[in-house]
Design a protein around this motif. Structure first.
Motif, PDB file in Angstrom:
ATOM      1  N   TYR A   1      16.781   5.719  -7.615  1.00  0.00           N
ATOM      2  CA  TYR A   1      15.457   5.145  -7.398  1.00  0.00           C
ATOM      3  C   TYR A   1      14.930   5.566  -6.049  1.00  0.00           C
ATOM      4  N   TYR A   2      13.674   5.284  -5.812  1.00  0.00           N
ATOM      5  CA  TYR A   2      13.036   5.634  -4.546  1.00  0.00           C
ATOM      6  C   TYR A   2      12.605   4.365  -3.859  1.00  0.00           C
ATOM      7  N   ASN A   3      12.930   4.266  -2.600  1.00  0.00           N
ATOM      8  CA  ASN A   3      12.342   3.194  -1.820  1.00  0.00           C
ATOM      9  C   ASN A   3      11.139   3.765  -1.087  1.00  0.00           C
ATOM     10  N   VAL A   4      10.019   3.155  -1.313  1.00  0.00           N
ATOM     11  CA  VAL A   4       8.779   3.632  -0.713  1.00  0.00           C
ATOM     12  C   VAL A   4       8.300   2.564   0.271  1.00  0.00           C
ATOM     13  N   THR A   5       8.267   2.932   1.539  1.00  0.00           N
ATOM     14  CA  THR A   5       7.785   2.000   2.560  1.00  0.00           C
ATOM     15  C   THR A   5       6.394   2.447   2.983  1.00  0.00           C
ATOM     16  N   ILE A   6       5.449   1.563   2.886  1.00  0.00           N
ATOM     17  CA  ILE A   6       4.076   1.884   3.258  1.00  0.00           C
ATOM     18  C   ILE A   6       3.673   0.973   4.403  1.00  0.00           C
ATOM     19  N   CYS A   7       3.296   1.613   5.511  1.00  0.00           N
ATOM     20  CA  CYS A   7       2.967   0.833   6.699  1.00  0.00           C
ATOM     21  C   CYS A   7       1.520   1.030   7.085  1.00  0.00           C
ATOM     22  N   SER A   8       0.856  -0.041   7.347  1.00  0.00           N
ATOM     23  CA  SER A   8      -0.413   0.044   8.061  1.00  0.00           C
ATOM     24  C   SER A   8      -0.170  -0.828   9.274  1.00  0.00           C
ATOM     25  N   PHE A   9      -0.679  -2.013   9.311  1.00  0.00           N
ATOM     26  CA  PHE A   9      -0.271  -2.894  10.408  1.00  0.00           C
ATOM     27  C   PHE A   9       0.897  -3.789  10.010  1.00  0.00           C
ATOM     28  N   ILE A  10       1.224  -3.774   8.752  1.00  0.00           N
ATOM     29  CA  ILE A  10       2.516  -4.312   8.332  1.00  0.00           C
ATOM     30  C   ILE A  10       3.159  -3.296   7.401  1.00  0.00           C
ATOM     31  N   CYS A  11       4.428  -3.468   7.138  1.00  0.00           N
ATOM     32  CA  CYS A  11       5.115  -2.541   6.247  1.00  0.00           C
ATOM     33  C   CYS A  11       5.531  -3.268   4.979  1.00  0.00           C
ATOM     34  N   GLU A  12       5.414  -2.557   3.889  1.00  0.00           N
ATOM     35  CA  GLU A  12       5.908  -3.093   2.628  1.00  0.00           C
ATOM     36  C   GLU A  12       6.829  -2.065   2.010  1.00  0.00           C
ATOM     37  N   THR A  13       7.958  -2.525   1.489  1.00  0.00           N
ATOM     38  CA  THR A  13       8.868  -1.597   0.815  1.00  0.00           C
ATOM     39  C   THR A  13       8.944  -1.954  -0.660  1.00  0.00           C
ATOM     40  N   LEU A  14       8.775  -0.948  -1.474  1.00  0.00           N
ATOM     41  CA  LEU A  14       8.833  -1.146  -2.921  1.00  0.00           C
ATOM     42  C   LEU A  14       9.837  -0.163  -3.498  1.00  0.00           C
ATOM     43  N   SER A  15      10.478  -0.558  -4.568  1.00  0.00           N
ATOM     44  CA  SER A  15      11.461   0.327  -5.199  1.00  0.00           C
ATOM     45  C   SER A  15      10.950   0.803  -6.541  1.00  0.00           C
ATOM     46  N   TYR A  16      11.137   2.087  -6.812  1.00  0.00           N
ATOM     47  CA  TYR A  16      10.694   2.669  -8.084  1.00  0.00           C
ATOM     48  C   TYR A  16      11.849   3.399  -8.733  1.00  0.00           C
ATOM     49  N   PHE A  17      12.207   2.973  -9.918  1.00  0.00           N
ATOM     50  CA  PHE A  17      13.322   3.618 -10.609  1.00  0.00           C
ATOM     51  C   PHE A  17      12.865   4.876 -11.329  1.00  0.00           C
ATOM     52  N   TYR A  18      13.707   5.872 -11.241  1.00  0.00           N
ATOM     53  CA  TYR A  18      13.479   7.091 -12.011  1.00  0.00           C
ATOM     54  C   TYR A  18      14.136   6.860 -13.357  1.00  0.00           C
ATOM     55  N   THR A  19      13.337   6.805 -14.396  1.00  0.00           N
ATOM     56  CA  THR A  19      13.905   6.369 -15.665  1.00  0.00           C
ATOM     57  C   THR A  19      13.998   7.458 -16.713  1.00  0.00           C
ATOM     58  N   ASN A  20      13.209   8.469 -16.641  1.00  0.00           N
ATOM     59  CA  ASN A  20      13.246   9.428 -17.741  1.00  0.00           C
ATOM     60  C   ASN A  20      13.502  10.840 -17.230  1.00  0.00           C
ATOM     61  N   GLY A  21      13.500  11.794 -18.120  1.00  0.00           N
ATOM     62  CA  GLY A  21      13.815  13.166 -17.737  1.00  0.00           C
ATOM     63  C   GLY A  21      12.628  13.934 -17.199  1.00  0.00           C
ATOM     64  N   SER A  22      11.611  13.236 -16.760  1.00  0.00           N
ATOM     65  CA  SER A  22      10.413  13.926 -16.293  1.00  0.00           C
ATOM     66  C   SER A  22      10.667  14.621 -14.956  1.00  0.00           C
ATOM     67  N   SER A  23       9.919  15.680 -14.695  1.00  0.00           N
ATOM     68  CA  SER A  23      10.114  16.405 -13.444  1.00  0.00           C
ATOM     69  C   SER A  23       9.115  15.953 -12.391  1.00  0.00           C
ATOM     70  N   LEU A  24       8.299  14.972 -12.751  1.00  0.00           N
ATOM     71  CA  LEU A  24       7.311  14.467 -11.801  1.00  0.00           C
ATOM     72  C   LEU A  24       7.390  12.951 -11.765  1.00  0.00           C
ATOM     73  N   MET A  25       7.338  12.418 -10.576  1.00  0.00           N
ATOM     74  CA  MET A  25       7.320  10.969 -10.409  1.00  0.00           C
ATOM     75  C   MET A  25       5.936  10.638  -9.891  1.00  0.00           C
ATOM     76  N   SER A  26       5.236   9.724 -10.544  1.00  0.00           N
ATOM     77  CA  SER A  26       3.972   9.314  -9.938  1.00  0.00           C
ATOM     78  C   SER A  26       3.903   7.809  -9.895  1.00  0.00           C
ATOM     79  N   ILE A  27       3.469   7.302  -8.772  1.00  0.00           N
ATOM     80  CA  ILE A  27       3.419   5.863  -8.595  1.00  0.00           C
ATOM     81  C   ILE A  27       2.044   5.453  -8.107  1.00  0.00           C
TER      82      ILE A  27
END
Ligand SMILES: *[C@@H]1O[C@H](CO)[C@@H](O)[C@H](O)[C@H]1NC(C)=O
Ligand SMILES: *[C@@H]1O[C@H](CO)[C@@H](O)[C@H](O)[C@H]1NC(C)=O
Ligand SMILES: *[C@@H]1O[C@H](CO)[C@@H](O)[C@H](O)[C@H]1NC(C)=O
Ligand SMILES: *[C@@H]1O[C@H](CO)[C@@H](O)[C@H](O)[C@H]1NC(C)=O
Ligand SMILES: *[C@@H]1O[C@H](CO)[C@@H](O)[C@H](O)[C@H]1NC(C)=O
Ligand SMILES: *[C@@H]1O[C@H](CO)[C@@H](O)[C@H](O)[C@H]1NC(C)=O
Ligand SMILES: *[C@@H]1O[C@H](CO)[C@@H](O)[C@H](O)[C@H]1NC(C)=O
Length: 305
Positions: A170-196
């Motif tokens: 999975y990918y942990n994606v941390t997005i910061c502006s004046f606060i930070c948020e971390t979200l997790s995204y599982f890679y579930t299929n055989g695709s060669s592209l992940m889009s969130i």
């Protein structure tokens, strides 16, 4: 949130994101077990503890491994072997690097000779020789594209390498502006592209984004869980800016608790400017800028603008 800091820092903005690691969590891309083994055993070992034997599809990865590898006398098996079609990495990619030190036509497995002075350290050897191995951990995306950004929403996508396509992760994606948020995204299929698509962010005109690949391994022997994580890919996403109205500044720290694995601790330091956005009419175009490098362990990164 931090009233004192707010006053002190009225004209200066600082954002610090630190990721400390939980027990059993390792942040690295390459691992160097001590025990010498034949190539096939080495591969099994790496697959059961990490992801696979090391796969080096790019010059960048070759250099990264050279700077991480212990420079002792040892030879290290890589995930490179000879198939009927030629030299192939264990992820199925053909060999593109040209760093042969020597090429033995009878050897079908490739080691990296850490002690050689030369830049070309690949050596074809007999697969039943016993050598140390370089195991491969998860790999964060090579680059991330910002498909859309507005004041509270970011769409991102990235290509998944052949290696990661065959690895549950999975990918942990941390997005910061004046606060930070971390979200997790599982890679579930055989695709060669992940889009969130990340919505409901705290409104801002500029985001710092960290995407790191994570693999969880259960050690069946000890029943311990290992979390393996690559250093994050770092980027900045900006909405087309409206003119500055006024600035708000915060200090944010996710966690400052020091961990035993000091080298596995990454820290990102930014001077951050946040503008309150009142004009939302001008945010429909997109400026996305890839910062030039990944932030590595213990590396501080300053971005001032
Ligand atoms: C490296 O290997 C050579 C020959 O096998 C040996 O003489 C030497 O002591 C080794 N050096 C180290 C640092 O292990
Ligand atoms: C993904 O790969 C395609 C084809 O190689 C390339 O055109 C595209 O730019 C890549 N996207 C990212 C985000 O790297
Ligand atoms: C990933 O993010 C989640 C929160 O969404 C957090 O609980 C977890 O510890 C993170 N994992 C790693 C390896 O950083
Ligand atoms: C995998 O997921 C992506 C979206 O994340 C989707 O576009 C794609 O069609 C899916 N592929 C398969 C084979 O399910
Ligand atoms: C962002 O992604 C979501 C979900 O994939 C999609 O519905 C939305 O249209 C995307 N937004 C833009 C502006 O591309
Ligand atoms: C965003 O927030 C709104 C209001 O709080 C809520 O209704 C909506 O479900 C949220 N959307 C997502 C994707 O979380
Ligand atoms: C921003 O300010 C400049 C000069 O003050 C002006 O020329 C420009 O039109 C303004 N842009 C917007 C989006 O208001």
């Amino acid at each position: 949130m931090f009233p004192n800091e707010m006053q002190i820092l009225q004209q200066l903005a600082v954002l610090v994101v630190c990721r400390s690691l939980a027990t059993g969590q390792i942040s690295s891309r390459y691992f160097f077990p001590q025990k010498p083994m034949p190539w096939v055993k080495g591969r099994e070992y790496c697959q059961s503890h990490f992801v696979d034997l090391a796969v080096l599809n790019t010059e960048e990865e070759y250099s990264a491994l050279l700077s991480a590898i212990p420079t002792n006398n040892a030879s290290f098996w890589l995930g490179l072997h000879k198939k009927s079609s030629g030299w192939e990495w264990t992820d199925g990619e053909q060999l593109r690097l040209t760093h042969w030190y020597n090429y033995n036509h009878e050897g079908h497995c490739v080691s990296l000779e850490a002690m050689f002075e030369e830049k070309d350290k690949l050596l074809a050897r007999y697969c039943n020789e016993q050598h140390r191995v370089v195991c491969q951990g998860p790999v964060s995306p090579q680059s991330v594209s910002v498909d859309f950004v507005n004041i509270d929403h970011v769409n991102l996508s990235w290509n998944i390498s052949a290696l990661m396509q065959t690895t549950s992760h999975y990918y942990n994606v941390t997005i910061c502006s004046f606060i930070c948020e971390t979200l997790s995204y599982f890679y579930t299929n055989g695709s060669s592209l992940m889009s969130i698509s990340v919505s409901n962010l705290s409104a801002a005109t500029e985001y710092f984004i960290y995407v790191s690949a994570v693999v969880i391994h259960l050690d069946h022997g000890t029943n311990r869980k290992w979390i393996l994580q690559d250093n994050p890919t770092t980027l900045k996403a900006k909405t087309a800016t409206s003119n500055k109205t006024h600035k708000i500044f915060f200090i944010v720290s996710n966690s400052f608790s020091l961990v035993l694995l000091a080298s596995s601790f990454w820290c990102i330091y930014h001077i951050v400017k946040k503008e309150t956005v009142q004009d939302t009419s001008s945010v429909d175009s997109t400026i996305a800028e890839l910062l030039p490098h990944r932030s590595g362990s213990e590396k501080l990164e300053n971005v001032i603008f």
